[in-house]
Design an enzyme around this catalytic site. Sequence first.
Site, PDB file in Angstrom:
ATOM      1  N   TYR A   1     -30.694   1.882 -30.487  1.00  0.00           N
ATOM      2  CA  TYR A   1     -31.933   1.571 -29.761  1.00  0.00           C
ATOM      3  C   TYR A   1     -32.641   0.368 -30.394  1.00  0.00           C
ATOM      4  O   TYR A   1     -33.113  -0.527 -29.692  1.00  0.00           O
ATOM      5  CB  TYR A   1     -32.835   2.805 -29.776  1.00  0.00           C
ATOM      6  CG  TYR A   1     -34.306   2.543 -29.612  1.00  0.00           C
ATOM      7  CD1 TYR A   1     -34.855   2.311 -28.359  1.00  0.00           C
ATOM      8  CD2 TYR A   1     -35.163   2.545 -30.718  1.00  0.00           C
ATOM      9  CE1 TYR A   1     -36.222   2.089 -28.208  1.00  0.00           C
ATOM     10  CE2 TYR A   1     -36.522   2.327 -30.570  1.00  0.00           C
ATOM     11  CZ  TYR A   1     -37.049   2.090 -29.318  1.00  0.00           C
ATOM     12  OH  TYR A   1     -38.394   1.879 -29.165  1.00  0.00           O
TER      13      TYR A   1
ATOM     14  N   HIS B   1     -31.000  -2.804 -29.360  1.00  0.00           N
ATOM     15  CA  HIS B   1     -30.722  -2.962 -27.932  1.00  0.00           C
ATOM     16  C   HIS B   1     -31.582  -4.100 -27.383  1.00  0.00           C
ATOM     17  O   HIS B   1     -32.780  -4.176 -27.677  1.00  0.00           O
ATOM     18  CB  HIS B   1     -31.025  -1.649 -27.205  1.00  0.00           C
ATOM     19  CG  HIS B   1     -30.502  -1.609 -25.815  1.00  0.00           C
ATOM     20  ND1 HIS B   1     -31.122  -2.256 -24.772  1.00  0.00           N
ATOM     21  CD2 HIS B   1     -29.407  -0.999 -25.286  1.00  0.00           C
ATOM     22  CE1 HIS B   1     -30.452  -2.052 -23.668  1.00  0.00           C
ATOM     23  NE2 HIS B   1     -29.400  -1.290 -23.954  1.00  0.00           N
TER      24      HIS B   1
END
Length: 107
Positions: free
Chosen positions: A74, A77
């Site tokens: 995450y 990302h």
Amino acid sequence: MASLVKHVVLVKFNEDITAELRESLIQGFHALPGLIPDIKAFEWGTDVSVENRHQGFTHAFVLTFDSPEGRNAYLVHPSHEEFADKILAAVEKVTIFDYNPSPVQCQ
């Protein structure tokens, strides 16, 4: 064995941003789980404590990941990086705290 990770983001928005921009950023945060599959849960809210120990933080965002690897994916990302640039430009201060929850049975 993978261990759950809670990613807590506390922010104090700049006083001079518009309510519309603040709402747009909240909605942008809310959109991240649809863009980043590693996010397993998301919740947010504003300070409602009566203890007056919020240190100026006004909003809390909590993301849940199945593992540290999911949290790490995450963080790098592209959707998170793009969003982070936007929200960081609109906040006076931010604190990020990650932890592995330890369930405790209450009686």
